[in-house]
Scaffold this motif. Structure first.
Motif, PDB file in Angstrom:
ATOM      1  N   LEU A 180       0.818  -1.213   0.000  1.00 14.27           N
ATOM      2  CA  LEU A 180       0.000   0.000   0.000  1.00 14.27           C
ATOM      3  C   LEU A 180       0.852   1.263   0.000  1.00 14.27           C
ATOM      4  O   LEU A 180       0.548   2.232  -0.707  1.00 14.27           O
ATOM      5  CB  LEU A 180      -0.927   0.000   1.222  1.00 14.27           C
ATOM      6  N   VAL A 181       1.912   1.253   0.794  1.00 11.26           N
ATOM      7  CA  VAL A 181       2.776   2.433   0.858  1.00 11.26           C
ATOM      8  C   VAL A 181       3.614   2.557  -0.409  1.00 11.26           C
ATOM      9  O   VAL A 181       3.822   3.657  -0.927  1.00 11.26           O
ATOM     10  CB  VAL A 181       3.672   2.377   2.116  1.00 11.26           C
ATOM     11  N   HIS A 182       4.088   1.462  -0.936  1.00 11.89           N
ATOM     12  CA  HIS A 182       4.870   1.485  -2.183  1.00 11.89           C
ATOM     13  C   HIS A 182       4.080   2.113  -3.318  1.00 11.89           C
ATOM     14  O   HIS A 182       4.606   2.941  -4.082  1.00 11.89           O
ATOM     15  CB  HIS A 182       5.290   0.067  -2.560  1.00 11.89           C
ATOM     16  N   THR A 183       2.802   1.738  -3.428  1.00  8.34           N
ATOM     17  CA  THR A 183       1.973   2.256  -4.529  1.00  8.34           C
ATOM     18  C   THR A 183       1.395   3.633  -4.233  1.00  8.34           C
ATOM     19  O   THR A 183       0.845   4.277  -5.121  1.00  8.34           O
ATOM     20  CB  THR A 183       0.805   1.301  -4.815  1.00  8.34           C
TER      21      THR A 183
ATOM     22  N   GLU B  72       9.479  -5.309  -6.853  1.00  9.67           N
ATOM     23  CA  GLU B  72      10.402  -4.811  -5.833  1.00  9.67           C
ATOM     24  C   GLU B  72       9.836  -3.518  -5.246  1.00  9.67           C
ATOM     25  O   GLU B  72       9.795  -2.485  -5.914  1.00  9.67           O
ATOM     26  CB  GLU B  72      11.783  -4.577  -6.451  1.00  9.67           C
ATOM     27  N   MET B  73       9.381  -3.583  -4.013  1.00 12.23           N
ATOM     28  CA  MET B  73       8.659  -2.467  -3.391  1.00 12.23           C
ATOM     29  C   MET B  73       9.626  -1.469  -2.763  1.00 12.23           C
ATOM     30  O   MET B  73       9.704  -1.327  -1.543  1.00 12.23           O
ATOM     31  CB  MET B  73       7.665  -3.010  -2.366  1.00 12.23           C
ATOM     32  N   ASP B  74      10.324  -0.744  -3.640  1.00 11.38           N
ATOM     33  CA  ASP B  74      11.377   0.153  -3.173  1.00 11.38           C
ATOM     34  C   ASP B  74      10.911   1.591  -2.981  1.00 11.38           C
ATOM     35  O   ASP B  74      11.729   2.488  -2.759  1.00 11.38           O
ATOM     36  CB  ASP B  74      12.562   0.120  -4.135  1.00 11.38           C
ATOM     37  N   MET B  75       9.586   1.836  -3.039  1.00 11.55           N
ATOM     38  CA  MET B  75       9.068   3.177  -2.786  1.00 11.55           C
ATOM     39  C   MET B  75       8.451   3.294  -1.386  1.00 11.55           C
ATOM     40  O   MET B  75       7.740   4.242  -1.091  1.00 11.55           O
ATOM     41  CB  MET B  75       8.049   3.571  -3.854  1.00 11.55           C
ATOM     42  N   ALA B  76       8.741   2.310  -0.550  1.00  6.54           N
ATOM     43  CA  ALA B  76       8.371   2.381   0.866  1.00  6.54           C
ATOM     44  C   ALA B  76       9.649   2.698   1.638  1.00  6.54           C
ATOM     45  O   ALA B  76      10.599   1.914   1.625  1.00  6.54           O
ATOM     46  CB  ALA B  76       7.775   1.063   1.343  1.00  6.54           C
ATOM     47  N   CYS B  77       9.688   3.858   2.272  1.00  4.28           N
ATOM     48  CA  CYS B  77      10.884   4.337   2.968  1.00  4.28           C
ATOM     49  C   CYS B  77      10.709   4.270   4.482  1.00  4.28           C
ATOM     50  O   CYS B  77       9.593   4.418   4.997  1.00  4.28           O
ATOM     51  CB  CYS B  77      11.176   5.785   2.575  1.00  4.28           C
ATOM     52  N   ALA B  78      11.816   4.096   5.187  1.00  4.47           N
ATOM     53  CA  ALA B  78      11.793   4.093   6.647  1.00  4.47           C
ATOM     54  C   ALA B  78      11.415   5.475   7.169  1.00  4.47           C
ATOM     55  O   ALA B  78      11.846   6.499   6.628  1.00  4.47           O
ATOM     56  CB  ALA B  78      13.158   3.684   7.187  1.00  4.47           C
ATOM     57  N   MET B  79      10.610   5.488   8.251  1.00  5.13           N
ATOM     58  CA  MET B  79      10.170   6.741   8.844  1.00  5.13           C
ATOM     59  C   MET B  79      10.631   6.873  10.305  1.00  5.13           C
ATOM     60  O   MET B  79      11.295   7.847  10.659  1.00  5.13           O
ATOM     61  CB  MET B  79       8.653   6.842   8.757  1.00  5.13           C
TER      62      MET B  79
ATOM     63  N   ALA C 211       7.885   2.274  11.229  1.00  7.82           N
ATOM     64  CA  ALA C 211       6.889   3.008  10.456  1.00  7.82           C
ATOM     65  C   ALA C 211       7.504   3.322   9.100  1.00  7.82           C
ATOM     66  O   ALA C 211       8.714   3.569   8.994  1.00  7.82           O
ATOM     67  CB  ALA C 211       6.503   4.294  11.171  1.00  7.82           C
ATOM     68  N   ILE C 212       6.690   3.301   8.066  1.00 10.63           N
ATOM     69  CA  ILE C 212       7.172   3.557   6.713  1.00 10.63           C
ATOM     70  C   ILE C 212       6.336   4.661   6.067  1.00 10.63           C
ATOM     71  O   ILE C 212       5.185   4.896   6.447  1.00 10.63           O
ATOM     72  CB  ILE C 212       7.127   2.285   5.835  1.00 10.63           C
ATOM     73  N   ALA C 213       6.941   5.330   5.101  1.00 14.38           N
ATOM     74  CA  ALA C 213       6.285   6.416   4.379  1.00 14.38           C
ATOM     75  C   ALA C 213       6.544   6.240   2.892  1.00 14.38           C
ATOM     76  O   ALA C 213       7.620   5.780   2.493  1.00 14.38           O
ATOM     77  CB  ALA C 213       6.831   7.773   4.837  1.00 14.38           C
ATOM     78  N   ASN C 214       5.580   6.597   2.080  1.00 13.78           N
ATOM     79  CA  ASN C 214       5.823   6.586   0.640  1.00 13.78           C
ATOM     80  C   ASN C 214       6.975   7.533   0.333  1.00 13.78           C
ATOM     81  O   ASN C 214       7.002   8.677   0.799  1.00 13.78           O
ATOM     82  CB  ASN C 214       4.569   7.014  -0.121  1.00 13.78           C
TER      83      ASN C 214
ATOM     84  N   LEU D  48      15.651  -0.821   4.895  1.00 17.41           N
ATOM     85  CA  LEU D  48      14.965   0.160   4.058  1.00 17.41           C
ATOM     86  C   LEU D  48      15.766   1.442   3.881  1.00 17.41           C
ATOM     87  O   LEU D  48      16.477   1.879   4.792  1.00 17.41           O
ATOM     88  CB  LEU D  48      13.618   0.524   4.686  1.00 17.41           C
ATOM     89  N   MET D  49      15.612   2.069   2.714  1.00 15.68           N
ATOM     90  CA  MET D  49      16.114   3.419   2.544  1.00 15.68           C
ATOM     91  C   MET D  49      15.265   4.359   3.395  1.00 15.68           C
ATOM     92  O   MET D  49      14.076   4.131   3.584  1.00 15.68           O
ATOM     93  CB  MET D  49      16.027   3.843   1.064  1.00 15.68           C
ATOM     94  N   TRP D  50      15.877   5.419   3.915  1.00 17.09           N
ATOM     95  CA  TRP D  50      15.153   6.381   4.737  1.00 17.09           C
ATOM     96  C   TRP D  50      14.471   7.441   3.876  1.00 17.09           C
ATOM     97  O   TRP D  50      15.021   7.862   2.851  1.00 17.09           O
ATOM     98  CB  TRP D  50      16.121   7.084   5.692  1.00 17.09           C
ATOM     99  N   HIS D  51      13.294   7.865   4.308  1.00 17.31           N
ATOM    100  CA  HIS D  51      12.673   9.022   3.677  1.00 17.31           C
ATOM    101  C   HIS D  51      13.512  10.245   4.027  1.00 17.31           C
ATOM    102  O   HIS D  51      13.939  10.398   5.181  1.00 17.31           O
ATOM    103  CB  HIS D  51      11.241   9.217   4.174  1.00 17.31           C
ATOM    104  N   PRO D  52      13.776  11.147   3.067  1.00 19.42           N
ATOM    105  CA  PRO D  52      14.625  12.321   3.354  1.00 19.42           C
ATOM    106  C   PRO D  52      14.124  13.161   4.526  1.00 19.42           C
ATOM    107  O   PRO D  52      14.927  13.679   5.313  1.00 19.42           O
ATOM    108  CB  PRO D  52      14.568  13.111   2.047  1.00 19.42           C
ATOM    109  N   GLY D  53      12.807  13.312   4.659  1.00 26.96           N
ATOM    110  CA  GLY D  53      12.256  14.103   5.756  1.00 26.96           C
ATOM    111  C   GLY D  53      12.522  13.469   7.103  1.00 26.96           C
ATOM    112  O   GLY D  53      12.892  14.149   8.071  1.00 26.96           O
ATOM    113  N   ALA D  54      12.333  12.152   7.180  1.00 24.86           N
ATOM    114  CA  ALA D  54      12.598  11.444   8.430  1.00 24.86           C
ATOM    115  C   ALA D  54      14.086  11.452   8.741  1.00 24.86           C
ATOM    116  O   ALA D  54      14.499  11.670   9.891  1.00 24.86           O
ATOM    117  CB  ALA D  54      12.080  10.012   8.333  1.00 24.86           C
TER     118      ALA D  54
END
Length: 326
Positions: free
Chosen positions: A76-79, A107-114, A255-258, A301-307
């Protein structure tokens, strides 16, 4: 300077601040959802709580959504169907590798660590009347509930019990429903993987006598060797059924973020959750581990830039190559 002049300057400053805030939020979504899991589990209680906290603090619409748990949340977060979600490191790694059963090969690589949440212990519960007091007591062909299909428990606990030589009949469902089935004698055992205290277990304790079954030292060592988990001890004060700490294994939740969400939005949402741990613990005791020092538990996971910006401003040292877009 006259009072009217001072009032004019104050009004200008307030106006410019409001304008800046409006400009800062120009690319924010109008609302958001957090993918959690089934009702009766820790994910739902914890996730709905932090969703409501963020919505209230940021003055926007948001809330938790019932899902199938970590695997579905990654999808859900990836999409982008959900802005935020919650997952465990095992399902996160499988999703990145394209082996998420919801969408094999993607490969659900659009879900980033938050942010870090807590550890998920793997524990077994049975009615005291069953006579099941250890893993070895579980009868051949026992009906075991493993939680929602695709959940962390459903993904890993059947493999763990097979590793320990348990032969079982696999059942799925929400934690609350499975608790009712256990109480009604339709299940022999529930294999829980959720943050503690698990609401469904706490509810069972109110209604009947249960056994919280721990791993032996040998069983724990065998599981640690075979799966991506860590040693864990369930404190005795977690449940009234425990007289002493119980040996278990655990997996970290994040927690993960798109990854495409605006940096400023994720930064502010992360700040709401991480800046006041007492508020999070009031939502669920598992949040005692939702602290900045646990940022390093994410090795997947890759981190979201904001987090990442929030954590690096607050004592972390997330490397550039672990931040999405760098």
């Amino acid at each position: 300077m006259t009072l009217s002049r001072i009032a004019g300057i104050a009004a200008m400053l307030i106006g410019s601040t409001v304008a800046a805030q409006a400009q800062d939020r120009s690319d924010w979504p109008s609302s958001f959802t957090v993918g959690t899991a089934s009702q009766g589990g820790t994910y739902f209680a914890y996730g709905s709580g932090w969703a409501n906290l963020v919505a209230d603090e940021l003055g926007m619409s948001g809330g938790g959504e019932v899902t199938g748990g970590p695997m579905q949340n990654m999808a859900l977060v990836h999409t982008g169907e959900a802005a935020f979600g919650m997952t465990t490191m095992g399902p996160a790694a499988e999703s990145l590798g394209g082996t998420n059963p919801i969408a094999p090969g993607l490969e659900m690589d659009m879900a980033c660590a938050m942010f870090p949440m807590y550890q998920t212990p793997f524990s077994v519960t049975a009615l005291s009347s069953s006579g099941i007091e250890s893993i070895s007591d579980i009868p051949d062909g026992a009906k075991i509930g493993f939680g929602p299909a695709g959940s962390t428990s459903d993904t890993y606990f059947p493999r763990m019990l097979e590793e320990l030589g348990v032969n079982f009949d696999r059942r799925n469902g929400g934690w609350t429903d499975l608790g009712g089935q256990l109480q009604d004698g339709l299940l022999d055992v529930i294999a829980f993987a959720a943050g503690i205290p698990i609401p469904a277990v706490s509810q069972l304790e109110v209604q009947t006598d249960v056994n919280i079954i721990e791993f032996t030292e040998e069983e724990q060592a065998q599981i640690l060797e075979a799966f991506p988990v860590s040693e864990f001890t369930i404190p005795a004060d977690t449940y009234t059924s425990l007289d002493e700490p119980a040996r278990a294994v655990s997996m970290w939740n994040f927690a993960i973020a798109n990854c495409d969400l605006p940096e400023s939005f994720v930064y502010e949402a992360t700040n709401v959750v991480m800046s006041d741990n007492d508020r999070m613990v009031a939502i669920h005791r598992a949040a005692r581990s939702t602290t900045p020092d646990n940022w390093d538990k994410n090795k997947v996971l890759m981190w979201h830039p904001g987090a990442a910006r929030w954590f690096n401003e607050n004592g972390a040292s997330i490397p550039d190559d672990m931040i999405h877009g760098n």
